[in-house]
Write a protein that holds these residues in place. Structure first.
Motif, short mmCIF file in Angstrom:
data_model
loop_
_atom_site.label_atom_id
_atom_site.label_comp_id
_atom_site.label_asym_id
_atom_site.label_seq_id
_atom_site.Cartn_x
_atom_site.Cartn_y
_atom_site.Cartn_z
N UNK A 271 5.60 8.89 1.85
CA UNK A 271 5.04 7.87 2.33
C UNK A 271 5.22 6.80 1.47
N UNK A 272 6.19 6.56 0.52
CA UNK A 272 6.50 5.54 -0.02
C UNK A 272 6.97 4.38 0.49
N UNK A 273 6.91 3.21 0.04
CA UNK A 273 7.81 2.00 0.72
C UNK A 273 7.23 1.61 1.84
N UNK A 274 8.02 0.95 2.72
CA UNK A 274 7.57 0.47 4.10
C UNK A 274 7.03 1.62 5.03
N UNK A 275 6.11 1.48 5.76
CA UNK A 275 5.92 2.42 6.93
C UNK A 275 6.63 2.49 8.03
N UNK A 276 7.33 1.21 8.10
CA UNK A 276 8.20 1.17 9.41
C UNK A 276 8.87 -0.33 9.12
#
Length: 441
Positions: A271-276
């Motif tokens: 779940x790291x970084x941008x979600x979308x």
């Protein structure tokens, strides 16, 4: 795929550009392009082989302001190419110099290049034909000309929405941008991952025209990415932008004009970084394969939506008319462009995916595609990808995901999905409206 990220801080790039613009000699070829939009290896080759200096810019409008006096070659989108044609800046290409024969036809002009099977993909030929018909009616090009007489297709792009985590059923079916925005709306998102979260934001490519195009698809009920004749004032443009911006809380949308930053955030393992992210398909494709930094993603945790209509962009390689009387320099420019975008396309060329002894592609058109990874306009490269020979990961599901991201299908109903040229006043009002809207994001 051997593509690697190529980071150039924007302010440093601008400073460098100013220095080179004032110091380049007449025999040096100045090639202007977006950051990270050409293989670094090819740039290094061309700097030595063709005495070329590469400069970067951030928008199509920046090309227009500098092209006449400073750039020898540039890569604008079609709508900006039309502006350069109108201003008389572009050289009319002599296709004979490229010495290309496709399926027995020697290509001698733009119309032949457009209509000959096997040079460009059917999607490219369709949009070029529609564009030619439109600008012939407007008198910008003659009835015996094509925009291919003033530029050669570089890469095709489409805006898509990608998200990470488990698949969301409502985002898997055929969907519109309005439905996507409703699903990820900060006020009542369809899933926890789209709720305001300082650690996992929604990434958006920061571009005035592109964000306007998406906003206008919502505003016009999926009809067009372009402003109508009724949209003229700053308030008019701002009202269109609001159909997009009202879906996000301030501070929880990550806007960046450098696609590398979006790629990095999206490629980071869930779940790291941008979600979308809302980005061009080529950037999403690179993120899906790790963005040059991370291991390839788990295709069970990386998804794209199936958009019936979205903004599509075609970029073109163009030559400045000021070079028309500089024979030696112009010959070098023609050779460079043939090598970059047309090598491997002629009947007497070998297979476009042929490798040398070091395992590199022998044709730079293929090497450049391997770096950029946007949808190729060339029939041979597209055929190689479509036949499933280019994506060769051990995970077949990832191969299928990559092909799905790569594909762009264009038909005769797609013309309103391409950005068209607008008046200088509309450009100014659009930019100011975008600046005002972004203050709330």
């Amino acid at each position: 795929m051997k593509k690697k990220l190529f980071f150039i801080p924007l302010l440093f790039s601008i400073a460098l550009s100013s220095l080179f613009l004032s110091s380049c000699s007449n025999d040096k070829i100045v090639f202007a392009n977006y950051q990270s939009y050409m293989s670094v290896d090819i740039q290094n080759q061309f700097e030595k082989k063709y005495n070329t200096k590469f400069l970067s810019y951030g928008t199509n409008e920046e090309i227009e302001s500098k092209f006449g006096n400073f750039y020898d070659i540039a890569i604008p989108s079609v709508y900006e190419q039309i502006e350069l044609i109108k201003k008389g800046y572009l050289l009319k290409l002599d296709w004979n110099v490229f010495d290309i024969t496709v399926n027995g036809t020697k290509i001698t002009n733009g119309l032949q290049a457009r209509d000959t099977d096997g040079l460009f993909t059917n999607s490219i030929r369709t949009i070029i034909t529609l564009t030619d018909e439109n600008y012939q009616r407007e008198g910008i090009i003659s009835s015996t000309e094509s925009i291919l007489d003033y530029g050669i297709p570089y890469f095709l792009q489409k805006f898509i929405f990608a998200y990470k985590g488990t698949e969301i059923p409502s985002l898997s079916a055929s969907i519109t941008w309005e439905e996507i925005l409703n699903d990820i709306n900060s006020n009542n998102p369809i899933d926890e991952r789209f709720k305001p979260n300082k650690e996992r934001k929604i990434g958006v490519i920061d571009d005035v025209r592109s964000v306007y195009g998406l906003s206008n698809l919502v505003y016009t009920n999926n009809e067009s990415v372009n402003p109508s004749e009724k949209i003229t004032s700053i308030n008019d443009f701002e009202n269109v932008y609001k159909r997009f911006s009202d879906n996000f809380y301030k501070g929880y949308t990550y806007f960046n004009s450098d696609s590398n930053q979006i790629i990095t955030g999206l490629a980071n393992h869930y779940p790291n970084g941008l979600s979308s992210a809302i980005a061009y398909n080529g950037d999403v494709l690179y993120a899906a394969t790790g963005g040059g930094i991370y291991d390839e993603v788990d295709p069970n945790n990386f998804h794209i939506t199936n958009l019936d209509k979205s903004l599509i962009a075609l970029d073109m390689v163009v030559i400045n008319k000021k070079n028309q009387n500089q024979t030696n320099k112009l010959n070098q420019i023609y050779q460079m462009i043939r090598e970059l975008v047309l090598s491997g396309t002629s009947d007497n060329d070998g297979e476009i995916y042929s490798l040398d002894e070091s395992g590199n592609y022998i044709y730079n058109s293929m090497n450049n595609f391997d770096f950029v990874n946007y949808t190729s306009p060339l029939y041979k490269i597209n055929e190689y990808v479509e036949n499933g020979n280019y994506f060769s990961y051990s995970n077949q599901q990832l191969n299928e995901l990559c092909k799905k991201i790569y594909q762009i299908n264009i038909d005769e109903n797609s013309f309103n999905l391409f950005e068209k040229n607008i008046s200088d006043l509309s450009k100014s009002n659009m930019q100011y409206a975008y600046y005002r809207i972004k203050q709330n994001l």
